[in-house]
Structure formats: structure tokens, C-alpha cells
Design a protein around this motif. Structure first.
Motif, PDB file in Angstrom:
ATOM      1  N   THR A   1      49.305  33.607  37.365  1.00  0.00           N
ATOM      2  CA  THR A   1      48.001  33.999  37.921  1.00  0.00           C
ATOM      3  C   THR A   1      47.401  35.094  37.051  1.00  0.00           C
ATOM      4  O   THR A   1      47.693  36.287  37.240  1.00  0.00           O
ATOM      5  N   PRO A   2      46.572  34.734  36.074  1.00  0.00           N
ATOM      6  CA  PRO A   2      46.064  35.713  35.102  1.00  0.00           C
ATOM      7  C   PRO A   2      45.314  36.881  35.721  1.00  0.00           C
ATOM      8  O   PRO A   2      45.256  37.961  35.124  1.00  0.00           O
ATOM      9  N   SER A   3      44.757  36.699  36.916  1.00  0.00           N
ATOM     10  CA  SER A   3      43.983  37.773  37.546  1.00  0.00           C
ATOM     11  C   SER A   3      44.869  38.807  38.238  1.00  0.00           C
ATOM     12  O   SER A   3      44.383  39.886  38.616  1.00  0.00           O
ATOM     13  N   ASN A   4      46.156  38.514  38.409  1.00  0.00           N
ATOM     14  CA  ASN A   4      47.058  39.450  39.096  1.00  0.00           C
ATOM     15  C   ASN A   4      47.449  40.618  38.203  1.00  0.00           C
ATOM     16  O   ASN A   4      47.618  40.465  36.992  1.00  0.00           O
ATOM     17  N   SER A   5      47.602  41.782  38.825  1.00  0.00           N
ATOM     18  CA  SER A   5      48.157  42.936  38.124  1.00  0.00           C
ATOM     19  C   SER A   5      49.676  42.884  38.212  1.00  0.00           C
ATOM     20  O   SER A   5      50.233  42.332  39.167  1.00  0.00           O
TER      21      SER A   5
END
Length: 357
Positions: free
Chosen positions: A116-120
Motif C-alpha cells: 500500500t504505497p500510501s501507508n506510512s
């Protein structure tokens, strides 16, 4: 697009040995260097051991990079990083100083974040004493995210990739808890999913969730620019449960003696006898063959299927297993001539590799 993806065994192996494996080893060399720099002794030991002992996982997964066409190097980068996370966390849980399901769940959030590229990134070691990895795990996660962030069509496949990833994470949590809790948790988990896989036993369902092949296939097609919603659905349905189940059952088959010595859970031990196990493995072979027929580049996926059988059965651990000779003969016969070809090729490759190491 079609002509670039091998559909015959010899061209496939040529690309694998000349193109894919060298790139896989290049990526692994980098991560091995990073693993050796981990400050914490326990984490460093498990990270380096996971790479040294499980290189073939990345080699096998790397074959899917051929589906990414000109972006195949990016696919290899993702596959190696994601598989390295998987193997590292498996080592941490298998040889764990913890038996806490919260710990296992938090560790495997790294795999969710990697998809999930948007996750930190977060503190994946929150519930364990050994913590200081010098940023190793977060770096692996960010490498996966960076590759996926540059894929224009990743959002199309993300739901299907996330589903397979979540099933994988659930398995890792349930199979690594206290020994007396493992089977009850896994059986209850299967009951929650039984309607989707009524033809499987609980341990066969569990095995089917433990493979990363469906994710590698989906990501590689995405990077190749050929992803559609229909293709994403077809890949998930084709790979889960049978292709993935065959993959992991074979993995457990060759590890039976080792797992018995270490006291680790092995799904093959739940078959009532060797004959029943052989019959069910052949069932998975036949169902896998049927399930991948409708995929584009069908012959490529068939070679992966047959290559899995050949590669695993060629492992040197097989010759020490009880009644292995008859099992291997039956499996190769059920899988077809290409499986026999990959079986012989894998034996030769293993001898050469062992001779050079």
C-alpha cells in the motif's frame, strides 16, 4: 506484448538464467549487505539466515518479472524486497523469542504497508524486545512502495493483491502462536472461509494462503501495463487456492523431516497416510492445470505450474523422505513432460550451484 513472454521451456530457461537470476542475485547482494549491518544481534542473525537459506524463493518468484516486459527489473526489485520481508518475518516468528499474536500481527503489518504505497511505515517491533534493525525492515517496505507508486495501473489490482496479502498475514499469525492454540485457531479461520473453498481440508486452505505467487503475478502484469479489472479477477481466481496451494504443499513436503526435528507445524502431517497425501497433491496438480487455462499467456503459467513440481521434487531433501521415490514418480507423471524436463534441469542446476558455493 505476447511475443516477449516465453511460451516454451527452453526460451523461458534461457531468460531465467541469463536475465532474471543475475538481477535477483544483484538485489539480494544489496539486501544481504544491509542485513549484515543490523545492530541487534538476534535480528541480524535472522535476517542474514533468511537470505542465505531461502534464495530460491526469490529466484522462483523472480520468474514472474518476465510478465512486466520492459519494466522487468522493477518487478524483480519488488519481488526480491517483498519475498525478503516474508522470509525474514517467517524466521522471526518460527525462531521467535515471542509467542504473542499481537507481535506477529504487528510484524506482518510491514507486508500490508509494502503493498500500500500510501501507508506510512510504523514500529513493526513494538511488541518484542529485539527492536534495533537499523531501518532494515522499513527500507524493504519503502522499496516495495516505491516500485508500486510508479505503476499507473496498480490501483486496479490493489483490492485483489490486498486480499491475498491479508490471507497470508492471517496464516502467519495463527500458525506461530502457542502450539496448543495453533490448530484450533487455524480450524476456526477455515470455518470462516469454508464456503469459498468447500472442497479443501483446513490444512489445505491454510497452505493455499501461504504463497506469494498470486501477488507476484498481479504486480508484474501491473508493471507491464496490461492490467484490467477482469485480468485481476481472473488471476486471483486462477492462483487461489490451487496454484498457491500446490506451491506451499510442495514446500511443506520437502521440509517434513526438518520441521519434525524443529517441532514446527507442517500441513503434510495432517494427511491420514502417504497415499492420501499423494492423491490430494495430484488433485491440486489437476485443478491447477484447469484453473489457469483461461489466463492470457496460458503456456507461461503452465510452465510455472510444471516448474514448481519439477523444482521442488528435485530438491536434495526429497531423497531422505519416506517413500519419496514412488511419490516423485507419480507427481511427475501427473504433471506432464515439462515437469520432468524442469525436474532434470533443476537437479543439474542444483549440482552446479552447490559446486560453486
Amino acid at each position: 506484448m505476447t511475443e516477449k513472454i516465453p511460451t516454451r521451456a527452453v526460451p523461458l530457461l534461457y531468460k531465467v538464467y541469463r536475465q532474471v537470476f543475475p538481477e535477483v542475485h544483484k538485489e539480494l547482494k544489496y539486501w544481504k549487505k544491509e542485513a549484515h549491518a543490523i545492530p541487534n544481534e538476534e535480528l541480524r542473525s535472522q535476517a542474514t539466515a533468511s537470505i542465505e537459506a531461502k534464495t530460491f524463493h526469490c529466484e522462483g518468484g523472480g520468474i514472474y518479472s518476465l510478465l512486466a516486459n520492459e519494466n522487468w527489473k522493477q518487478a524483480v526489485r519488488f519481488i526480491v524486497a517483498y519475498q525478503t520481508i516474508s522470509d525474514y518475518l517467517d524466521n522471526l516468528c518460527d525462531r521467535s523469542t515471542s509467542m504473542d499474536p499481537k507481535d506477529f500481527r504487528r510484524l506482518h503489518e510491514a507486508m500490508t504497508d509494502a503493498l500500500t504505497p500510501s501507508n506510512s511505515t510504523r514500529d513493526y517491533y513494538e511488541f518484542r524486545e529485539d527492536k534495533d534493525d537499523g531501518g532494515y525492515l522499513k527500507s524493504l517496505v519503502k522499496t516495495c512502495q516505491t516500485v508500486l507508486r510508479h505503476s499507473d495501473h496498480y490501483n486496479i489490482a490493489h483490492t485483489h493483491i490486498k486480499k491475498l496479502g491479508c490471507l497470508y498475514n492471517d496464516l502467519q499469525v495463527y500458525k506461530h502462536v502457542r502450539e496448543d492454540e495453533r490448530v484450533p485457531r487455524l480450524k476456526q479461520w477455515f470455518e470462516d472461509h469454508r464456503s469459498g473453498c468447500p472442497q479443501l481440508e483446513w490444512y489445505e486452505f491454510s497452505a493455499s494462503t501461504g504463497s506469494t505467487l498470486g501477488i507476484f503475478c498481479l504486480v508484474s502484469y501491473t508493471l507491464g501495463g496490461g492490467m484490467t479489472e477482469k485480468l485481476a479477477e481472473d488471476i486471483e481466481r486462477s492462483y487461489f487456492p490451487y496454484m498457491q496451494g500446490l506451491h506451499i504443499l510442495l514446500d511443506y513436503y520437502i521440509d517434513q523431516d526438518e520441521d519434525a526435528r524443529e517441532g514446527d507445524l507442517n500441513f503434510c502431517s495432517y494427511y491420514e497416510d502417504g497415499e492420501r497425501m499423494k492423491d490430494r497433491f495430484i488433485y491440486f496438480v489437476n485443478q491447477t492445470h484447469q484453473s489457469i487455462k483461461e489466463l492470457p499467456h496460458r503456456h507461461f503459467h503452465e510452465m510455472i505450474h510444471e516448474g514448481l513440481v519439477g523444482m521442488y521434487l528435485a530438491d536434495q531433501k526429497v531423497k531422505y523422505l519416506f517413500q519419496a521415490k514412488g511419490f516423485v514418480k507419480s507427481m511427475l507423471k501427473a504433471s506432464g513432460n515439462k515437469a520432468k524436463f524442469f525436474y532434470i534441469n533443476s537437479k543439474v542446476y542444483n549440482r552446479i550451484r552447490d559446486g560453486l558455493s
